[in-house]
Design an enzyme around this catalytic site. Sequence first.
Site, PDB file in Angstrom:
ATOM      1  N   LYS A 140       1.138   4.823  -2.816  1.00  0.00           N
ATOM      2  CA  LYS A 140       0.835   6.227  -2.561  1.00  0.00           C
ATOM      3  C   LYS A 140       2.043   7.115  -2.866  1.00  0.00           C
ATOM      4  O   LYS A 140       1.891   8.262  -3.316  1.00  0.00           O
ATOM      5  CB  LYS A 140       0.366   6.413  -1.120  1.00  0.00           C
ATOM      6  CG  LYS A 140      -0.994   5.776  -0.847  1.00  0.00           C
ATOM      7  CD  LYS A 140      -2.088   6.349  -1.727  1.00  0.00           C
ATOM      8  CE  LYS A 140      -3.464   5.858  -1.350  1.00  0.00           C
ATOM      9  NZ  LYS A 140      -4.547   6.441  -2.176  1.00  0.00           N
TER      10      LYS A 140
ATOM     11  N   TYR B 186       0.809  -1.226   0.000  1.00  0.00           N
ATOM     12  CA  TYR B 186       0.000   0.000   0.000  1.00  0.00           C
ATOM     13  C   TYR B 186       0.840   1.274   0.000  1.00  0.00           C
ATOM     14  O   TYR B 186       0.650   2.165  -0.848  1.00  0.00           O
ATOM     15  CB  TYR B 186      -0.927  -0.010   1.214  1.00  0.00           C
ATOM     16  CG  TYR B 186      -1.690   1.272   1.410  1.00  0.00           C
ATOM     17  CD1 TYR B 186      -2.745   1.614   0.569  1.00  0.00           C
ATOM     18  CD2 TYR B 186      -1.349   2.158   2.445  1.00  0.00           C
ATOM     19  CE1 TYR B 186      -3.450   2.791   0.748  1.00  0.00           C
ATOM     20  CE2 TYR B 186      -2.050   3.341   2.631  1.00  0.00           C
ATOM     21  CZ  TYR B 186      -3.094   3.652   1.783  1.00  0.00           C
ATOM     22  OH  TYR B 186      -3.790   4.828   1.962  1.00  0.00           O
TER      23      TYR B 186
END
Length: 245
Positions: A172, A168
């Site tokens: 980003k 994750y």
Amino acid sequence: MSETKIALVTGANKGIGYEIASGLGALGYRVGVGARDEGRLEAAVDKLRAAGVDAFGVPLDVTGDRSVTGAAELVEWREGRLDALVNNAGISGPTGPGWTQDPTTLDLDLVRTVVETNVLGVIRVTNAMLPLLRRSAAPRIVNVSSAVASLTRQADPDIEIGPVMAAYSPTKTFLNAVTVHYARQFAGTNILINAACPGLVATDFTGFLGPRTPQQGAATPIRLATLPDDGPTGAFFEDAGVVPW
């Protein structure tokens, strides 16, 4: 009388996305509610309308070319332009104990899946909506990022940044880099694009853990979606100000 501004928020049927849609609606925007689950989409639109928001549904799966093309065609048919695009839809992927994603045992298919939504989905939607944004007098694009995208913070042992999330978090960071390159490409135009960190918000995305409410998490994306013409572009913000890359 000024013309009503049009916004599209992806992943807007719940959580931070819903509150972004609600907040923009409270400011007088007509808001396209983007979501892939049509039942949840209809429920969110009904709830927003009951609260006085001028909302309309936009069936949208950011991972599907046909879905994104269809969404752009729907906004084109309904509104003819777009003033603000908030790329909020995102996933974390499965995690282990302590909400971790261990890089030494990471499933590459998982990484591909998270990149597909969190990065490629943003590029897919942004490029599909660009012709509509270019018709706006003051187009704004907001990419919802995260504090865990900050390499500066991740690398500082004195900053508590949360668990290792090797799928994750890097997506980003990737999204932030893409945001910078869009800003460079848009230099000299009226399009402003920035990344927003909502903070650790208690939603189903976080297992309802976190000190911040969805309304608090929506504040920075809403501010960036409504920037004045002399506002910043190509930067990364949280409530307290600029987040280091």
